[in-house]
Design a protein around this motif. Structure first.
Motif, PDB file in Angstrom:
ATOM      1  N   ILE A  89       0.833  -0.838  -0.436  1.00  0.00           N
ATOM      2  CA  ILE A  89       0.039   0.439  -0.091  1.00  0.00           C
ATOM      3  C   ILE A  89       0.869   1.465   0.355  1.00  0.00           C
ATOM      4  O   ILE A  89       1.869   1.087   0.158  1.00  0.00           O
ATOM      5  N   THR A  91       1.770   5.880  -1.978  1.00  0.00           N
ATOM      6  CA  THR A  91       1.383   6.636  -2.244  1.00  0.00           C
ATOM      7  C   THR A  91       2.200   6.863  -3.196  1.00  0.00           C
ATOM      8  O   THR A  91       3.512   6.607  -3.530  1.00  0.00           O
ATOM      9  N   ILE A 154      -2.587   5.560   5.328  1.00  0.00           N
ATOM     10  CA  ILE A 154      -1.838   4.701   5.291  1.00  0.00           C
ATOM     11  C   ILE A 154      -1.615   3.574   5.821  1.00  0.00           C
ATOM     12  O   ILE A 154      -1.100   2.029   6.028  1.00  0.00           O
ATOM     13  N   VAL A 165       4.214  -0.999   3.806  1.00  0.00           N
ATOM     14  CA  VAL A 165       3.961   0.676   2.818  1.00  0.00           C
ATOM     15  C   VAL A 165       5.367   0.838   2.418  1.00  0.00           C
ATOM     16  O   VAL A 165       5.730   0.624   2.250  1.00  0.00           O
TER      17      VAL A 165
END
Ligand SMILES: *Cc1c(COP(=O)(O)O)cnc(C)c1O
Length: 376
Positions: A89, A91, A154, A165
């Motif tokens: 997961i 960005t 997140i 992450v």
């Protein structure tokens, strides 16, 4: 230096060549597509024009998905497998998502990706094609507050669902980021091989600050182990539309300054740089320095790299060369010095820019075959 070269896995290429200096991943968990081991090419024209003894360009566009983020993704996704995570997961402003999506696909892991509202199309399409599960967030990339909220969300979801992450910053994934050190290792190995001294300065584009921190850590490790005599000076270059680290350095602050972004360069729109403190610690501790550049200067240098050196990189990459030029103007770099510019990503990543450059070129004529009668 000799000792170091005997410690590397010299039968391997790319980042895994330096596995003895990276987090341990069992060979059957190493997800690799040949990332790292990128070309270092010498300037043919621009160095002379700027009065430098040499400029070398490190072509990170040579990585499998077209940016240095592949070094991080290879390590991060491998690490996720090593730990038995359910997926990834993260960005992205573009390249990290394109890259992690490819490596997650290869590993057979799901990847949840949260992207900027105005992400450039080519990078987003890469992630779509690799079937990342993507959500676009309004205001992300401009507002520092929204950025913080996305990061918090997140971390919370990652803990709840046992996900790795994949945010490309030491702050969020120090194991994955260790792979960035390999850029410094490759530079040291290349300069040793040619017998040239290490460059006086290395110019690095800065968004979240992870790239700068990783390269700095790599050189620092080589120096601590006695493999290089001194650290090259490392310049942190930011767009003046999002220069919260460089301005903090100018003011002697230990933390990035707050403020939203008006930067128009994909990859550098990070108003809340997660590794900003790390960059500032390195800048304040050593003889590195910060440089601000204007977006249109960056575009000018991007085009010059293409016309004079044959290198088409994305604007975020050209930031390093724009920074070098600015450093000469500010007399932070002396004429006759040698420098390396890290060209972080490929030109095809930003089609709007390519179209804008092409619009400024002569129109391409079209004719019947019978009308061809020798070149002018
Ligand atoms: C991510 C990225 C950067 C900035 O790296 P940070 O670690 O965020 O400072 C620079 N150039 C390109 C092409 C990138 O993808």
């Amino acid at each position: 230096m000799k000792d170091w070269l005997s410690s590397i896995s010299s039968h391997k290429r790319g980042i895994w060549r330096y596995e003895s200096m990276l987090p341990h991943i069992r060979p059957d968990k190493q997800i690799t597509m040949g990332e790292g081991g990128t070309a270092l090419v010498r300037s043919q024209h621009i160095a002379k024009e700027l009065g430098l003894s040499s400029i070398y360009f490190k072509l990170e566009s040579g990585n499998p998905t077209g940016s240095y983020k592949d070094r991080i993704s290879a390590m991060g996704v491998s690490w996720a497998l090593e730990q038995g995570k359910n997926g990834c997961i993260g960005t992205s402003s573009g390249n990290a998502g394109a890259s992690a999506a490819a490596y997650a696909a290869r590993a057979g892991l799901p990847y949840h990706l949260f992207v900027l509202e105005d992400i450039v199309e080519a990078k987003l399409m890469q992630a779509v094609i690799h079937e990342a599960e993507i959500i676009r967030i309004k205001g992300f990339g401009e507002s520092a507050e929204i950025g913080e909220q996305v990061f918090a969300f997140i971390e919370q979801e990652a803990a709840k669902r046992n996900l790795e992450v994949m945010i490309t910053a030491y702050q969020f994934n120090a194991v994955a980021m260790e792979a960035v050190k390999t850029i410094a290792f490759e530079l040291a190995e290349d300069f040793t091989a040619t017998g040239e001294p290490m460059p006086d300065a290395v110019f690095v584009p800065v968004g979240g600050g992870g790239l700068y921190t990783g390269i700095w850590n790599g050189f620092f490790e080589l120096m601590e182990k006695g493999f290089i005599g001194r650290m090259p000076r490392m310049a942190a270059v930011q767009s003046d539309g999002c220069s919260n680290i460089v301005r903090a350095w100018q003011q002697g602050s230990a933390s990035p300054l707050p403020g939203d972004s008006t930067c128009r360069i994909s990859g550098l729109q990070v108003p809340n740089p997660p590794d900003g403190k790390e960059v500032l610690r390195a800048l304040h501790a050593g003889d590195g320095f910060g440089i601000e550049v204007k977006d249109d200067e960056v575009w000018m240098w991007q085009e010059k790299l293409a016309t004079q050196e044959g290198i088409l990189c994305e604007p975020a990459a050209a930031v390093s060369l724009a920074g070098l030029h600015q450093a000469l103007k500010e007399k932070r770099l002396q004429p006759g010095s040698s420098a390396v510019c890290i060209l972080t990503g490929a030109g095809y990543k930003d089609n709007d820019r390519l179209r804008a450059i092409c619009r400024s070129k002569p129109e391409i004529p079209m004719c019947e075959i019978s009308e061809l009668s020798g070149l002018a």
